[in-house]
Every structure is written in C-alpha cells, then in structure tokens.
Design a protein around this motif. Structure first.
Motif, short mmCIF file in Angstrom:
data_model
loop_
_atom_site.label_atom_id
_atom_site.label_comp_id
_atom_site.label_asym_id
_atom_site.label_seq_id
_atom_site.Cartn_x
_atom_site.Cartn_y
_atom_site.Cartn_z
N ALA A 94 26.32 73.66 -14.76
CA ALA A 94 26.27 72.29 -15.27
C ALA A 94 26.53 72.22 -16.77
O ALA A 94 26.89 71.16 -17.29
CB ALA A 94 24.91 71.67 -14.96
N GLU A 95 26.35 73.32 -17.50
CA GLU A 95 26.56 73.28 -18.95
C GLU A 95 28.03 73.15 -19.33
O GLU A 95 28.35 72.85 -20.49
CB GLU A 95 25.97 74.54 -19.59
N ILE A 286 20.40 73.47 -27.33
CA ILE A 286 20.11 74.02 -26.01
C ILE A 286 18.62 74.35 -25.93
O ILE A 286 18.06 74.96 -26.86
CB ILE A 286 20.93 75.30 -25.74
N TYR A 287 18.00 73.94 -24.84
CA TYR A 287 16.60 74.28 -24.58
C TYR A 287 16.52 74.98 -23.22
O TYR A 287 17.06 74.47 -22.23
CB TYR A 287 15.72 73.03 -24.57
N LEU A 297 14.90 76.52 -16.15
CA LEU A 297 15.52 75.24 -16.50
C LEU A 297 16.29 75.40 -17.81
O LEU A 297 15.78 75.97 -18.78
CB LEU A 297 14.46 74.16 -16.67
N LYS A 298 17.52 74.88 -17.84
CA LYS A 298 18.33 74.88 -19.06
C LYS A 298 18.92 73.49 -19.23
O LYS A 298 19.54 72.94 -18.30
CB LYS A 298 19.44 75.91 -18.97
N THR A 299 18.75 72.91 -20.41
CA THR A 299 19.30 71.59 -20.68
C THR A 299 19.83 71.55 -22.11
O THR A 299 19.40 72.35 -22.96
CB THR A 299 18.23 70.50 -20.48
N GLY A 300 20.75 70.63 -22.38
CA GLY A 300 21.33 70.59 -23.71
C GLY A 300 22.22 69.38 -23.92
O GLY A 300 22.54 68.64 -22.98
N ILE A 301 22.64 69.21 -25.17
CA ILE A 301 23.57 68.15 -25.54
C ILE A 301 24.68 68.76 -26.40
O ILE A 301 24.48 69.76 -27.09
CB ILE A 301 22.88 67.01 -26.32
N ILE A 302 25.87 68.14 -26.33
CA ILE A 302 27.02 68.58 -27.11
C ILE A 302 27.69 67.34 -27.69
O ILE A 302 28.02 66.41 -26.96
CB ILE A 302 28.04 69.35 -26.25
N GLY A 303 27.88 67.34 -29.00
CA GLY A 303 28.55 66.22 -29.65
C GLY A 303 29.77 66.68 -30.42
O GLY A 303 29.75 67.71 -31.10
N ASN A 304 30.87 65.92 -30.32
CA ASN A 304 32.11 66.22 -31.02
C ASN A 304 32.56 64.99 -31.80
O ASN A 304 32.71 63.90 -31.22
CB ASN A 304 33.23 66.60 -30.04
N TYR A 305 32.78 65.15 -33.10
CA TYR A 305 33.44 64.13 -33.90
C TYR A 305 34.86 64.61 -34.14
O TYR A 305 35.08 65.65 -34.76
CB TYR A 305 32.71 63.89 -35.22
N GLN A 343 25.98 65.76 -22.05
CA GLN A 343 24.59 66.11 -21.82
C GLN A 343 24.47 66.72 -20.43
O GLN A 343 25.15 66.29 -19.49
CB GLN A 343 23.69 64.88 -21.94
N TYR A 344 23.64 67.74 -20.29
CA TYR A 344 23.55 68.43 -19.00
C TYR A 344 22.14 68.97 -18.79
O TYR A 344 21.34 69.11 -19.74
CB TYR A 344 24.55 69.58 -18.93
N ALA A 345 21.85 69.28 -17.55
CA ALA A 345 20.62 69.96 -17.18
C ALA A 345 20.89 70.74 -15.91
O ALA A 345 21.63 70.29 -15.03
CB ALA A 345 19.48 68.96 -16.96
N GLN A 346 20.32 71.93 -15.81
CA GLN A 346 20.54 72.75 -14.63
C GLN A 346 19.31 73.61 -14.37
O GLN A 346 18.59 74.00 -15.29
CB GLN A 346 21.77 73.64 -14.79
N ILE A 347 19.08 73.88 -13.10
CA ILE A 347 17.96 74.71 -12.66
C ILE A 347 18.50 75.85 -11.81
O ILE A 347 19.32 75.64 -10.90
CB ILE A 347 16.93 73.89 -11.86
N HIS A 348 18.07 77.04 -12.14
CA HIS A 348 18.40 78.23 -11.35
C HIS A 348 17.12 78.71 -10.69
O HIS A 348 16.12 78.97 -11.37
CB HIS A 348 18.99 79.33 -12.21
N SER A 349 17.16 78.84 -9.35
CA SER A 349 15.97 79.24 -8.61
C SER A 349 16.31 80.36 -7.65
O SER A 349 17.31 80.31 -6.93
CB SER A 349 15.39 78.04 -7.84
#
Length: 387
Positions: A94-95, A286-287, A297-305, A343-349
């Motif tokens: 998802a990232e 990234i968290y 759990l991994k989640t994050g945001i990416i911004g581009n100007y 923006q994304y979030a993903q879980i690996h189990s």
C-alpha cells in the motif's frame, strides 16, 4: 523480489545496473533497443515504473534518459552504495502509488564506521572510485562514490564503441552520511545522487562525403539528460515496538533534445528543440508499530510540490535534401507549479507460519486537475515448507 549490490555485479551483461538485473525476473522483458534499459512488466509501458530512493519518489535515475519512459543507457546508481533493495512487479504494498507496472525501492547502505576504506574500479562502463569511513568511530560515517564514463575517454581518443560518430559521456556522484545519537534512539542521514550525461550524434565531417537521403550524415544531434536528488532523513525509535521516520528532499531532472541539419556550407538549421524540466520538493513521514508479535502496522504520508517546464518545437521533415523548410510546429509548451498528496496504511499479519496476509489502502490526490484515487490493496502469501 529483493536484490543486492553483489547480485547486480554477478548478473551477465548486467553492468551493475538494477534495471538490467530485473530483466531476469518472471514477467519482465526488455524494450526494443538492447542499449536501453527499458523495463516492460507484464506488457505495460516502461513509463509505469516507479523509482523510489530512501522513501521518496525520484525522477528517471538513468544516464541518457529517454523522454516519456523510465529507462535510458545505464542507471545513475552505483553498486558501491546500493544496500538490499526491492523490486515489485505486481501486488504492490500500500505504500507504493502512482505506478502501473513495477516499483524499484532503492536504499543506500551505511559507510564503514570503524575504519577508512577506498575502492577503485576500471571497466568498460567507467572509472569508479569510492571512499568510506567514520567521522566519529562507531557513531557516524560517510560513504561517497564518483564515476566517470570510460566511453567518454575513448571517444575523445577517436575510439567509438557504440556507433560511428556517436559520443557518449556521463558522470555521477552519490553519497550517504550517517549520524547516530549517543543513546542510539535516533539516526540522521544526509544522502544524495546526481548524474550528468549527453549523447552526441555527429554529422559526416566533410560535406561532400555526405550521402543524399541519409539524414544521420547531415544532422548534428545533442541529447543531454541530467538528474539529481538531495535529502535528509530522521528516524526516531519511539519505543521497542514503534519508530517514526521523516524525509525531506529536493529532486529534479532535465532532459533536452537539440537537433540541427547542415547544408553543403555547414550552415545550421534547427529542426527539433525539446526541453522537459521537472523539479520537486518532497516530504514524507512514516510511522510503523508492532500491534502484536505477528502483526505490523505501517502508515505514512507523501507530499510533492512540483515545478515543471515542458517545451517541444519541431519541424516536419518533408524532404531529406531540403534544409530550408520554414513551417514550424510547437506541439508542447507549458510551465507552472502544482502538487501531489499521497496517504497510505497497511497491515502485515502472519496468520500461520505458512500464510501471510497483507491489506491496506493507498490514496492519491493530484492538485493540477483536482483528481484523486483510492485503491484498496489485499494480498495473501502462501509459503510451502521446503525440505
């Protein structure tokens, strides 16, 4: 699929290029020209490849980069800096977003923080020199690599390996500086890479020796392509289960095409001018945390100007022998700024030792035309026991 720098060196005809190593993977084919590391994944266009470095999206990282593609002659990445990296051909985590065919996720390794080491390599591809060592033993390190094209040296001596009257010249510089805190709870890095390259197709020297109807004997074509990225990362261990990583970087690329045709008196007539500039300020956060011993759990945001300047002014070639054609056609002419947010979030189990589940989502918004997409991502991996 993960790959290492050593793997790029062992691959036959790989010339230390991650892109060419990927051609050995299932579902991956090369483009029409063997001299270009175009990557076709499951029949998709090579422009659908996403290149990522240290968590940020970067422009085409290839010398002699091609317009409207993600390949070129040879990668700007040096095998001396590349750490274990990943290549995905489908079922993206998802990232990863804004990609249709494949993803290269490249990471730089840390330099030796115990002693100074130097390496020198001379090959058909180029002269390669790297140095690494500690700023403060056991705490901080530097790793720097510089390459210069062997082809450029040979063509300056009149030796043409690629083709008659074809000059290829490139050079690149990459570095990774690492600084650890005293309590080992945070790591800061300053990284960068940059490449300069140019293809030059020369006309036949004596005008009387140029054959009528053979355009390449009358044309002088230059194709410079430059790219670069400089960034700063900060990784902080929140606790034994979680960490936060932020990256800020400036990236850019410039691809030009300048083509002239010469008459019998070597008077130039420009029939093709192209310039494609893409400059970006990128930030990502990234968290990642362990929800349990088997779930992450991994989640994050990416911004581009984004700042861009695209221009194409082309003269139609109605006659190979007439260099004084007057009609022109400006097919591309635009510049400006815009933005992109992801923006994304993903879980690996790990459901069982043999069955792993990945699920999440990726959201993308493009401000130039206020469009967006929300993509769910789900995959299940079965790992059979191998004796």
């Amino acid at each position: 699929r993960s790959f290492t720098a050593e793997e790029t060196e062992r691959m036959p005809a790989g010339i230390n290029d991650p892109g060419r190593v990927a051609l050995s993977y299932p579902g991956v084919q090369k483009g029409q020209d063997d001299s270009e590391n175009q990557i076709v994944v499951r029949g998709n266009s090579p422009i659908g490849i996403l290149w990522r470095l240290e968590g940020i999206d970067i422009p085409n990282p290839n010398h002699f980069a091609l317009i409207g593609a993600s390949g070129g002659g040879v990668t700007v990445f040096s095998s001396q800096l590349v750490a274990k990296s990943d290549f995905s051909t489908g079922g993206f985590a998802a990232e990863y977003g804004n990609a249709l065919s494949g993803v290269f996720d490249v990471r730089f390794r840390n330099g030796n923080d115990q002693k100074r080491e130097n390496r020198f390599k001379l090959g058909v591809l180029g002269i390669d020199f790297s140095t690494e060592g500690p700023f403060k033993k056991g705490n901080s390190s530097s790793l720097v690599n510089y390459r210069y094209s062997t082809l450029g040296l040979l063509t300056s001596m009149g030796i043409y390996l690629v083709g008659e009257r074809v000059n290829h010249n490139f050079q690149d510089l990459s570095f990774n500086l690492v600084f650890k805190s005293k309590n080992n709870k945070s790591i800061q890095t300053l990284f960068g890479m940059g490449g300069l390259s140019e293809e030059h197709y020369e006309p036949v020297t004596e005008a009387q020796n140029r054959k009528i109807g053979e355009a390449n004997q009358w044309e002088d074509r230059r194709k410079p392509a430059n790219m670069g990225a400089v960034g700063y990362t900060w990784t902080y261990l929140l606790n034994q289960k979680s960490f936060l990583k932020t990256v800020v970087a400036v990236v850019g690329s410039e691809i030009k095409r300048m083509s002239d045709t010469l008459d019998l008196k070597d008077v130039r007539y420009r029939f093709d001018t192209q310039q494609y500039v893409d400059k970006r300020l990128v930030a990502t956060a990234i968290y990642q945390t362990k929800l349990s011993t088997k779930t992450t759990l991994k989640t994050g945001i990416i911004g581009n100007y984004i700042g861009f300047n695209f221009f194409k002014d082309t003269q139609s070639r109605t006659s190979l022998s007439d260099v004084n054609q007057q009609q022109r056609s400006v097919t591309v002419d635009g510049s400006g700024t815009t933005g992109q947010f992801q923006q994304y979030a993903q879980i690996h189990s790990e459901l069982t030792p043999k069955i792993h589940l990945n699920f999440g989502y990726h959201y993308l918004h493009f401000f130039a035309n206020n469009t967006h997409s929300l993509e769910p991502r789900v995959s299940v991996q079965f790992l059979p026991k191998i004796n």
